[in-house]
Design a protein around this motif. Sequence first.
Motif, mmCIF file in Angstrom:
data_model
loop_
_atom_site.group_PDB
_atom_site.id
_atom_site.type_symbol
_atom_site.label_atom_id
_atom_site.label_comp_id
_atom_site.label_asym_id
_atom_site.label_seq_id
_atom_site.Cartn_x
_atom_site.Cartn_y
_atom_site.Cartn_z
ATOM 1 N N CYS A 375 -5.105 8.309 3.328
ATOM 2 C CA CYS A 375 -4.522 7.377 2.355
ATOM 3 C C CYS A 375 -4.799 7.839 0.927
ATOM 4 N N ALA A 376 -6.002 8.348 0.678
ATOM 5 C CA ALA A 376 -6.340 8.850 -0.657
ATOM 6 C C ALA A 376 -5.501 10.063 -1.016
ATOM 7 N N ALA A 377 -5.301 10.982 -0.060
ATOM 8 C CA ALA A 377 -4.464 12.152 -0.323
ATOM 9 C C ALA A 377 -3.028 11.741 -0.615
ATOM 10 N N THR A 378 -2.537 10.726 0.090
ATOM 11 C CA THR A 378 -1.165 10.262 -0.143
ATOM 12 C C THR A 378 -1.023 9.632 -1.519
ATOM 13 N N SER A 429 5.391 -5.916 7.958
ATOM 14 C CA SER A 429 4.145 -5.655 8.676
ATOM 15 C C SER A 429 4.254 -5.980 10.162
ATOM 16 N N LYS A 430 5.197 -6.827 10.528
ATOM 17 C CA LYS A 430 5.399 -7.123 11.949
ATOM 18 C C LYS A 430 6.081 -5.973 12.680
ATOM 19 N N VAL A 431 6.786 -5.138 11.943
ATOM 20 C CA VAL A 431 7.519 -4.020 12.539
ATOM 21 C C VAL A 431 6.746 -2.715 12.406
ATOM 22 N N LEU A 432 6.125 -2.503 11.231
ATOM 23 C CA LEU A 432 5.433 -1.245 10.955
ATOM 24 C C LEU A 432 3.978 -1.515 10.598
ATOM 25 N N ALA A 433 3.097 -0.654 11.058
ATOM 26 C CA ALA A 433 1.691 -0.731 10.665
ATOM 27 C C ALA A 433 1.536 -0.224 9.234
ATOM 28 N N SER A 434 0.363 -0.454 8.654
ATOM 29 C CA SER A 434 0.149 -0.067 7.262
ATOM 30 C C SER A 434 0.260 1.440 7.062
ATOM 31 N N GLY A 435 -0.171 2.222 8.045
ATOM 32 C CA GLY A 435 -0.039 3.670 7.932
ATOM 33 C C GLY A 435 1.409 4.117 7.909
ATOM 34 N N ARG A 436 2.262 3.474 8.709
ATOM 35 C CA ARG A 436 3.690 3.804 8.716
ATOM 36 C C ARG A 436 4.357 3.344 7.419
ATOM 37 N N VAL A 437 3.917 2.220 6.895
ATOM 38 C CA VAL A 437 4.460 1.754 5.619
ATOM 39 C C VAL A 437 4.098 2.724 4.502
ATOM 40 N N LEU A 438 2.896 3.281 4.555
ATOM 41 C CA LEU A 438 2.482 4.273 3.564
ATOM 42 C C LEU A 438 3.385 5.498 3.605
ATOM 43 N N ALA A 439 3.665 6.000 4.805
ATOM 44 C CA ALA A 439 4.556 7.149 4.938
ATOM 45 C C ALA A 439 5.975 6.797 4.493
ATOM 46 N N ALA A 466 16.378 0.541 -7.926
ATOM 47 C CA ALA A 466 16.261 -0.695 -7.150
ATOM 48 C C ALA A 466 15.454 -0.502 -5.876
ATOM 49 N N PHE A 467 15.337 0.730 -5.391
ATOM 50 C CA PHE A 467 14.595 1.007 -4.164
ATOM 51 C C PHE A 467 13.104 1.246 -4.427
ATOM 52 N N SER A 468 12.654 1.018 -5.660
ATOM 53 C CA SER A 468 11.219 1.128 -5.942
ATOM 54 C C SER A 468 10.412 0.113 -5.150
ATOM 55 N N CYS A 469 11.073 -0.939 -4.681
ATOM 56 C CA CYS A 469 10.404 -1.919 -3.815
ATOM 57 C C CYS A 469 9.864 -1.250 -2.557
ATOM 58 N N PHE A 470 10.618 -0.292 -2.010
ATOM 59 C CA PHE A 470 10.223 0.367 -0.769
ATOM 60 C C PHE A 470 9.516 1.698 -1.007
ATOM 61 N N SER A 471 9.312 2.077 -2.235
ATOM 62 C CA SER A 471 8.578 3.311 -2.537
ATOM 63 C C SER A 471 7.217 2.968 -3.137
ATOM 64 N N THR A 472 7.162 2.725 -4.432
ATOM 65 C CA THR A 472 5.891 2.415 -5.080
ATOM 66 C C THR A 472 5.299 1.096 -4.586
ATOM 67 N N GLY A 473 6.157 0.087 -4.426
ATOM 68 C CA GLY A 473 5.664 -1.200 -3.934
ATOM 69 C C GLY A 473 5.075 -1.112 -2.538
ATOM 70 N N ALA A 474 5.740 -0.373 -1.651
ATOM 71 C CA ALA A 474 5.238 -0.223 -0.287
ATOM 72 C C ALA A 474 3.939 0.572 -0.254
ATOM 73 N N VAL A 475 3.842 1.598 -1.089
ATOM 74 C CA VAL A 475 2.622 2.411 -1.114
ATOM 75 C C VAL A 475 1.427 1.570 -1.543
ATOM 76 N N TRP A 476 1.582 0.774 -2.590
ATOM 77 C CA TRP A 476 0.461 -0.026 -3.073
ATOM 78 C C TRP A 476 0.084 -1.137 -2.103
ATOM 79 N N TRP A 477 1.055 -1.687 -1.406
ATOM 80 C CA TRP A 477 0.723 -2.680 -0.398
ATOM 81 C C TRP A 477 -0.081 -2.057 0.736
ATOM 82 N N ALA A 478 0.327 -0.877 1.183
ATOM 83 C CA ALA A 478 -0.412 -0.183 2.248
ATOM 84 C C ALA A 478 -1.815 0.205 1.788
ATOM 85 N N VAL A 479 -1.946 0.600 0.529
ATOM 86 C CA VAL A 479 -3.267 0.931 -0.004
ATOM 87 C C VAL A 479 -4.158 -0.307 -0.032
ATOM 88 N N GLN A 480 -3.597 -1.440 -0.398
ATOM 89 C CA GLN A 480 -4.380 -2.669 -0.431
ATOM 90 C C GLN A 480 -4.849 -3.072 0.967
#
Length: 599
Positions: A375-378, A429-439, A466-480
Amino acid sequence: MKRNKQIDVKRALALSGALHFLVCCARACLLPFLTLFFRQLGLTPAMTGIVMGTKHLITLVLSPLGSLLAKRYNKRRIVMICSLLLSAVVPLVLLLIPSTGVHELSDTCNTSDVSTSTTDSLMSSVTQTTATKTHPKTTSALVPHSNITLPDTKSAPVLVKTSLQQLEVEKSHPQMQQVNASSVENTNEGETKVSSAVTHQTSSSSSAPARKKRSKLEQRGVKKTEDETRGGQFEFLGSLKGMDPQHQLFFLVLITVSVWEAVAAPLEWTADDGRYEYLDFADASDRYSSTGVWGLLGAACGVGGAGLLVSQLRCLVADQTTRSAVHFYCYAAVVALALPVVTLLPLHLNKKRDKANGLLKALHLVRGSPHALLCAATTLLVGAASSAVDNFLLWQMQDHSSNKLHMGLSVALALLSQAAFPLLASKISKVLASGRVLAMGAATLGLQCFYYSFLWAPWAALPAQAFSCFSTGAVWWAVQVQCEDLATAGSERSVSRIYSALCLHLGSGLGSFAGGFVAQRFGLTWLFRGVAVCLMMWCVCLPLLQWKAPRQRRINYSRLLAADASEGSDSESEQERDWLDKAMEDERRNKNYGRRVDQ
């Protein structure tokens, strides 16, 4: 009872949210457009990358250091006020630095504010010279500091340029005050060439000697003499006067930005520590993260409002003042609005809490978990890629005729989209785990960068933002989520800071250095394509590495006790005790198994 009257959690949260909103709004008024200002001054992509990379590295070092010193000497409020005051004044020094004129500015406002009389006088001089085909005539006109290219005629185009060399003429000839726009000369083929020259005259008697002296220098072409003159005329640069104007400009900008970031860096961590310790003192630390969304909303308002305001102004808002200066004034004004909030912000000092040891413990936790290291490397790679977008996306948009309104709306849309991801997190989160959301988030960012390399219109970047929701937003949620799984009681905030420092500062700093050199060597298009390829390659390897890495489950006892209290049962049942004992026994088995593997 007296203690409860002195503590007002709602007021503390309101003031903290207001401060976070105003500080992020102020930064968004200027920082997204700062690299455009550097481009206007004449910095190359490599120089711009070095300046921005240095800025991130200074923040990485001085943010924890300044906050630690403010806590040790109990001067948090003074540090915050001084940081706001100095960070509002220091950036204004950048407006005093003259442009080199090395790089031609492609902003559409360059020709919009040139008066009709100036154009007519220049065109009349070209017409007269072409008709006579004799000795050239010189026409005087007042020309603003911008590149002016007249429409094509039978003669060659008229190009008027201004640069740092104008200051040399002003200093070497202080008696000159009127701008001589161009001098026209005829060639053997009958073509007319117009070469720009900047002279200042007080009377007709003094114009002839100055013009004669300048023509002699041009005919001789003595480069050595010009270099010596240039070195002696920039006395305000001190030891840098022996360099060429562009490197003088680079070091001036680098020094100013470094001082600016040094005084602004302690603000965020100092305010964050004071807010958390106050809420912890009031037994309301669970509401600490409720002010985070105000930062994204403030940044969206700041960048969108600044872009809208500047796009409605003329290129020259005042005498020799371009509209780019409005970004600096907006930044200083919003920072001034934050000063009363800082004076009213409730703070508390917890001397028992050692933040330095907390960061070291968090770093040890991250190092001991393979999934946390992935996660840190990502986040490090995402931070480097994000810096390329932040530094050079507006350059790419400017090359496709985008104005400040397009740029401001584009960045604001990305921030609002990022803030909206928590609304979708429960379903994803019901469909993908946090690691998959990070990827998924890293892959989406790679697709965005690939799209940016194919921009074709001023508004073309808006759909991808408009897709920053699924890029930066998803990465920070997975990090949290990773931070919550990894952290022990009391270390959640320290672990989160480790990831934010890796992404926002270390990754962005390294990405700015590398991105600047790549953009200068291969161009902006290949910069975005290279970033996209690197991200996609990492996203292919990341699921495989996550699958191979061993999973270490930890018991978060604070979360367990909170869940146990929420059941509303005052007496523990025998079944609950058995469940807790079983969980602790499983943890012991995992530790024993790890020791056997090491042996």
